[in-house]
Design a protein around this motif. Structure first.
Motif, PDB file in Angstrom:
ATOM      1  N   GLN A   1       4.646   2.823   0.906  1.00  0.00           N
ATOM      2  CA  GLN A   1       3.794   2.425   1.836  1.00  0.00           C
ATOM      3  C   GLN A   1       4.536   3.814   2.243  1.00  0.00           C
ATOM      4  O   GLN A   1       5.270   4.055   2.161  1.00  0.00           O
ATOM      5  CB  GLN A   1       4.732   1.282   2.757  1.00  0.00           C
ATOM      6  N   VAL A   2       3.420   4.227   3.630  1.00  0.00           N
ATOM      7  CA  VAL A   2       3.667   5.298   4.106  1.00  0.00           C
ATOM      8  C   VAL A   2       4.867   4.866   5.231  1.00  0.00           C
ATOM      9  O   VAL A   2       5.743   3.740   5.544  1.00  0.00           O
ATOM     10  CB  VAL A   2       2.271   5.526   5.848  1.00  0.00           C
ATOM     11  N   GLN A   3       5.841   6.615   4.773  1.00  0.00           N
ATOM     12  CA  GLN A   3       6.958   6.486   5.420  1.00  0.00           C
ATOM     13  C   GLN A   3       6.917   7.324   6.549  1.00  0.00           C
ATOM     14  O   GLN A   3       6.685   9.003   5.824  1.00  0.00           O
ATOM     15  CB  GLN A   3       8.115   6.275   4.735  1.00  0.00           C
ATOM     16  N   SER A  25       6.117  10.409   3.295  1.00  0.00           N
ATOM     17  CA  SER A  25       5.625   9.941   1.924  1.00  0.00           C
ATOM     18  C   SER A  25       5.129   8.793   1.899  1.00  0.00           C
ATOM     19  O   SER A  25       4.979   7.924   2.675  1.00  0.00           O
ATOM     20  CB  SER A  25       7.701   9.792   1.673  1.00  0.00           C
ATOM     21  N   GLY A  26       4.735   7.917   0.714  1.00  0.00           N
ATOM     22  CA  GLY A  26       4.244   7.069   0.864  1.00  0.00           C
ATOM     23  C   GLY A  26       2.691   7.137  -0.041  1.00  0.00           C
ATOM     24  O   GLY A  26       2.113   5.868  -0.585  1.00  0.00           O
ATOM     25  N   ARG A  27       2.079   8.370   0.188  1.00  0.00           N
ATOM     26  CA  ARG A  27       0.494   8.494  -0.295  1.00  0.00           C
ATOM     27  C   ARG A  27       0.408   9.607   0.256  1.00  0.00           C
ATOM     28  O   ARG A  27       0.776  10.471   0.587  1.00  0.00           O
ATOM     29  CB  ARG A  27      -0.474   7.560   1.176  1.00  0.00           C
ATOM     30  N   TYR A 113       1.035   4.967  11.518  1.00  0.00           N
ATOM     31  CA  TYR A 113       1.923   5.078  11.409  1.00  0.00           C
ATOM     32  C   TYR A 113       2.675   5.501  12.243  1.00  0.00           C
ATOM     33  O   TYR A 113       2.574   7.222  12.536  1.00  0.00           O
ATOM     34  CB  TYR A 113       1.665   5.682  10.071  1.00  0.00           C
TER      35      TYR A 113
END
Length: 124
Positions: A1-3, A25-27, A113
């Motif tokens: 998951q996007v962070q 991070s996350g993708r 996000y």
């Protein structure tokens, strides 16, 4: 998951400088359009600056144009905001945001996000 994790906020004197960073991070972010927003107490969240993850396509709010610079550091997976000649009215909680797609936007509604924010306080 996007962070998205912001850092670099703090207390600075008017006229000084501060550098904010947003670690993503996350993708894969190669197709992302990244932005900084800010929210002062009692005010709506407002657009500050934005950039393509790969660089270019920058937009700036009129209130920060010529003073703030947004940039990318793909090697570190971060987006930076260099704030020069800061003013008391720049005091706010600064948020990093991301959207995916080619369309640039200054509207918070278009960003999927968000980070938790980093506080910037400018003393007069």
């Amino acid at each position: 998951q996007v962070q998205l994790v912001e850092s670099g906020g703090g207390l600075v004197q008017a006229g000084g400088s501060l550098r904010l960073s947003c670690a993503a991070s996350g993708r894969t972010f190669s197709s992302a359009y990244m932005a900084w927003f800010r929210q002062a107490p009692g005010k709506e969240r407002e657009f500050v600056a934005s950039i393509y993850w790969t660089g270019g396509g920058t937009l700036y709010a009129d209130s920060v144009k010529g003073r703030f610079t947004i940039s990318t550091d793909n090697a570190k997976d971060t987006i930076n905001l260099l704030m020069n000649s800061v003013r008391p009215e720049d005091t706010a909680l600064y948020y990093c945001a991301a959207k995916f797609g080619l369309v640039r936007s200054t509207s918070r509604a278009h960003y999927q996000y968000w980070g938790q924010g980093t506080q910037v306080t400018v003393a007069s």
